[in-house]
Motif scaffolding. Structure first.
Motif, PDB file in Angstrom:
ATOM      1  N   ARG A 112       1.819  15.656  -0.516  1.00 20.93           N
ATOM      2  CA  ARG A 112       2.078  14.415  -1.005  1.00 20.93           C
ATOM      3  C   ARG A 112       1.104  13.645  -1.537  1.00 20.93           C
ATOM      4  NH1 ARG A 112       4.992  12.685   4.167  1.00 20.93           N
ATOM      5  NH2 ARG A 112       3.884  14.612   4.924  1.00 20.93           N
ATOM      6  N   ASN A 180      -0.365   2.470   2.646  1.00 24.34           N
ATOM      7  CA  ASN A 180       0.153   2.527   1.204  1.00 24.34           C
ATOM      8  C   ASN A 180      -0.974   3.560   0.411  1.00 24.34           C
ATOM      9  OD1 ASN A 180       2.602   1.236   1.463  1.00 24.34           O
ATOM     10  ND2 ASN A 180       1.831  -0.556   0.499  1.00 24.34           N
ATOM     11  N   THR A 182      -1.048   4.969  -3.435  1.00 22.51           N
ATOM     12  CA  THR A 182      -0.611   4.683  -4.890  1.00 22.51           C
ATOM     13  C   THR A 182       0.128   5.751  -5.477  1.00 22.51           C
ATOM     14  OG1 THR A 182      -2.685   5.562  -5.780  1.00 22.51           O
ATOM     15  CG2 THR A 182      -2.770   3.333  -5.486  1.00 22.51           C
ATOM     16  N   ASP A 183       0.253   6.994  -5.050  1.00 19.87           N
ATOM     17  CA  ASP A 183       0.914   7.826  -5.404  1.00 19.87           C
ATOM     18  C   ASP A 183       2.162   8.045  -4.662  1.00 19.87           C
ATOM     19  OD1 ASP A 183      -0.765   8.701  -3.859  1.00 19.87           O
ATOM     20  OD2 ASP A 183      -1.073  10.733  -4.586  1.00 19.87           O
ATOM     21  N   MET A 184       2.398   7.339  -3.485  1.00 15.84           N
ATOM     22  CA  MET A 184       3.659   7.317  -2.793  1.00 15.84           C
ATOM     23  C   MET A 184       4.496   6.246  -2.932  1.00 15.84           C
ATOM     24  SD  MET A 184       1.773   9.538   0.758  1.00 15.84           S
ATOM     25  CE  MET A 184       3.634   9.267   1.328  1.00 15.84           C
ATOM     26  N   ASP A 185       5.646   6.465  -2.815  1.00 16.06           N
ATOM     27  CA  ASP A 185       6.754   5.525  -3.229  1.00 16.06           C
ATOM     28  C   ASP A 185       6.970   4.629  -1.644  1.00 16.06           C
ATOM     29  OD1 ASP A 185       7.360   6.215  -5.462  1.00 16.06           O
ATOM     30  OD2 ASP A 185       8.774   7.488  -5.090  1.00 16.06           O
ATOM     31  N   GLN A 186       6.802   5.431  -0.608  1.00 15.09           N
ATOM     32  CA  GLN A 186       6.895   4.588   0.768  1.00 15.09           C
ATOM     33  C   GLN A 186       5.418   4.595   1.383  1.00 15.09           C
ATOM     34  OE1 GLN A 186      10.018   6.638   2.692  1.00 15.09           O
ATOM     35  NE2 GLN A 186      11.754   5.336   1.635  1.00 15.09           N
ATOM     36  N   SER A 187       5.435   3.401   2.196  1.00 17.33           N
ATOM     37  CA  SER A 187       4.230   3.397   3.056  1.00 17.33           C
ATOM     38  C   SER A 187       4.183   4.390   4.098  1.00 17.33           C
ATOM     39  CB  SER A 187       3.913   1.898   3.608  1.00 17.33           C
ATOM     40  OG  SER A 187       5.088   1.618   4.409  1.00 17.33           O
ATOM     41  N   GLN A 443      -1.719  -4.158  -9.670  1.00 19.34           N
ATOM     42  CA  GLN A 443      -0.985  -3.822 -11.010  1.00 19.34           C
ATOM     43  C   GLN A 443      -1.717  -4.061 -12.058  1.00 19.34           C
ATOM     44  OE1 GLN A 443       1.120  -1.824  -9.044  1.00 19.34           O
ATOM     45  NE2 GLN A 443       2.475  -2.180 -10.719  1.00 19.34           N
ATOM     46  N   SER A 511      -6.693  -0.499  -6.324  1.00 19.33           N
ATOM     47  CA  SER A 511      -6.427   0.544  -6.957  1.00 19.33           C
ATOM     48  C   SER A 511      -7.311   1.692  -7.240  1.00 19.33           C
ATOM     49  CB  SER A 511      -6.073   0.288  -8.575  1.00 19.33           C
ATOM     50  OG  SER A 511      -7.199  -0.246  -9.452  1.00 19.33           O
ATOM     51  N   GLU A 518      -0.174  -2.094   4.522  1.00 24.94           N
ATOM     52  CA  GLU A 518       1.147  -2.579   4.164  1.00 24.94           C
ATOM     53  C   GLU A 518       1.279  -3.582   5.221  1.00 24.94           C
ATOM     54  OE1 GLU A 518       4.790  -0.988   4.806  1.00 24.94           O
ATOM     55  OE2 GLU A 518       5.278  -1.240   2.622  1.00 24.94           O
TER      56      GLU A 518
END
Length: 535
Positions: A112, A180, A182-187, A443, A511, A518
């Motif tokens: 992941r 978190n 950056t390439d995972m939707d959830q922490s 961002q 980034s 988080e």
């Protein structure tokens, strides 16, 4: 009456926080984690705990880590921490608490994660001290035993495999904050959060004392997850609200440092805020305070090792004088309530060995801080003080009719006063605001991180470690087949409060690392342990 560990009184610092959801479970108890029985480290004798990682299980010895930003996941020393970073050191594997071979674990997974899981370690306060390192992040099974003999087994837990010499041992994480990528939707939940989610502990609270080798008999580490032992808490305690700066969350006001030699002057006379951080072994104090230590005890700063190395003459004089140091602490500079923590010279009577120095030397664990971002009470301080962090407090209205007392393994857990609860609520709100602003800044800057190959990142890491050890050797990369990894594009700065988001304000470069702890918004709840139901 005082907080006791092996019949010696300890001052307790209660450090409340309010992360995480309430959990109402039947008869949940806090977990007491036994010591490994070993004294580890190359900069002192530190009591460790045991953790099994991987399939088949590989047992490592770890130090509890209290840093909110750095101790979100298990840190385990990889084999490369010896084979590549210290190839000529005998007994390196044992000295570093046993190493973890990720390639020998059938349950190790990086599927992941980008870049094969290779990222820079996220450090803020520790980075201010010049500490750094890279890690192979991955997910694996792990287990540990409790003092009652039970085994706690967990799957899919985040592990950071390290090889840097800046941290000689790995760490058992005590941060409640998720991680978190950056390439995972959830922490990724922290270890404490996973234990709560799996109904193994009632809250993300913890209690920790480092242990003391010099006591007779030696006192091993005391670590409790999910609460604290009320029987070990007495009148000598200081309740401190959670700080607003996530990277320096466990902050106390140090009023003074004195010692008991007749006619002596105070070593610290002007109070300062100090960060409690068990990832760091030393006391980092203002230069003027270090100079008073130098004058009082004939200490000499070694510029090459950046340590106060002691020759036999100075060491013998310190043993004969045998000073006892008194630290006076309070919640803030305008608070009258104080506690005093006395620390004997024996707590500072340490040896330091390779790779920090070429030959084993005696030293005094004091460091010169360049500014207030480096003011730290490290692990040496926690030999004589116990830190207790209370996180889940004050139940929501729907559960306010519950009358059951929260309990730990050995007694009922105390609830916080209304004043402490208010302070925690404000701290949580400030942290959430910082996290949101950092997200928008990430961002904005996500495409500006500098790229580096795995070889470059690991060689930089190795060169840093070798330079500290005074070696001319140069370490090759951990693995040459990996893809590119983000490295930090700017220096990290801690934000002590909400500030005007101008272009000149120092920011976290998120980034470029690819990971950020988080901060979760959640209702406040009391420290539950014995509720039968939620109403």
């Amino acid at each position: 009456m005082g907080r006791k560990l092996c019949d010696r009184p300890l001052a307790m610092l209660r450090l409340p926080r309010n992360f995480g959801p309430c959990r109402t479970s039947e008869a949940l108890m806090a977990l007491s984690i036994p010591a490994s029985g070993q004294w580890d480290g190359n900069d002192g004798k530190w009591s460790t705990v045991l953790l099994n990682i991987g399939s088949p299980a590989q047992q490592v010895r770890l130090l509890p880590g209290t840093s909110a930003t750095s101790s979100t996941e298990v840190w385990a020393v990889l084999e490369e921490g010896c084979t590549l970073a210290n190839p000529n050191m005998t007994e390196c594997f044992y000295s570093r608490g046993n190493t973890f071979a990720r390639n020998e674990s059938s349950s190790w997974s990086t599927s992941r994660l980008a870049n094969g899981g290779l990222f820079e370690l996220l450090m803020i306060s520790e980075a201010e001290l010049g500490l750094e390192g890279n890690a192979y992040f991955g997910f694996d099974t792990m287990s540990f035993n409790t003092s009652s003999g039970d085994s706690v087994e967990m799957s899919d837990q985040l592990v950071a495999g390290i090889a840097t010499n800046d941290f000689w041992l790995g760490f058992f994480p005590l941060s409640p904050i998720g991680m978190n990528f950056t390439d995972m939707d959830q922490s990724v939940p922290s270890l404490l959060a996973s234990l709560v989610d799996q109904a193994r502990i009632p809250s993300r609270s913890w209690a920790y004392s480092a242990g003391a080798y010099y006591q007779d008999p030696p006192a091993y580490v005391s670590l409790t997850l999910g609460g604290f032992d009320e029987l070990k808490i007495g009148g000598r305690s200081l309740e401190v609200p959670f700080g607003a700066d996530q990277s320096r969350d466990l902050v106390v006001w140090l009023n003074s440092i004195t010692y008991d030699t007749y006619g002596s002057s105070a070593l610290l006379t002007q109070g300062v805020y100090m960060f409690l951080d068990s990832l760091v072994p030393h006391l980092w104090l203002p230069p003027a305070v270090c100079q008073r230590f130098e004058q009082a005890f004939n200490l000499t700063w070694n510029n090459d090792t950046e340590l106060y190395l002691l020759d036999e003459t100075v060491h013998t004089a310190l043993l004969e004088q045998n000073p006892t140091f008194t630290f006076s602490l309070s919640e803030s500079e305008d608070q009258k309530d104080q506690i005093t923590i006395t620390i004997p010279y024996a707590a500072f009577d340490f040896n330091v060995s390779a790779p920090a120095v070429n030959n084993v030397s005696r030293y005094f664990p004091l460091k010169r801080a360049a500014d207030d971002s480096q003011y730290i009470l490290g692990r040496v301080f926690l030999q004589e003080a116990s830190a207790t962090q209370i996180i889940d407090i004050e139940p929501p209205a729907s559960a306010s009719n519950s009358t059951d007392e929260a309990r730990t393994d050995e007694g009922p857990a105390k609830q916080l006063s209304p004043g402490a609860i208010a302070g925690v609520v404000l701290g949580g709100i400030v942290l959430l605001g910082i996290a949101l602003m950092l997200f928008f800044w990430r961002q904005k800057r996500q495409n500006r991180g500098a790229q580096a190959t795995t070889s470059e990142v690991i060689e930089d890491d190795a060169a840093h470690s070798m330079k500290r050890a005074g070696s001319e050797n140069f370490l090759s990369e951990l693995a040459v087949h990996e893809q590119a990894v983000h490295e930090a594009g700017c220096e990290f700065g801690a934000m002590p409060e909400l500030q005007d988001w101008g272009e000149d304000v120092g920011r976290h470069e998120l980034s470029a690392i690819g990971i950020i702890p988080e901060v979760e918004a959640s209702p406040l709840c009391e420290l539950p342990s014995d509720r039968s139901s939620s109403k």
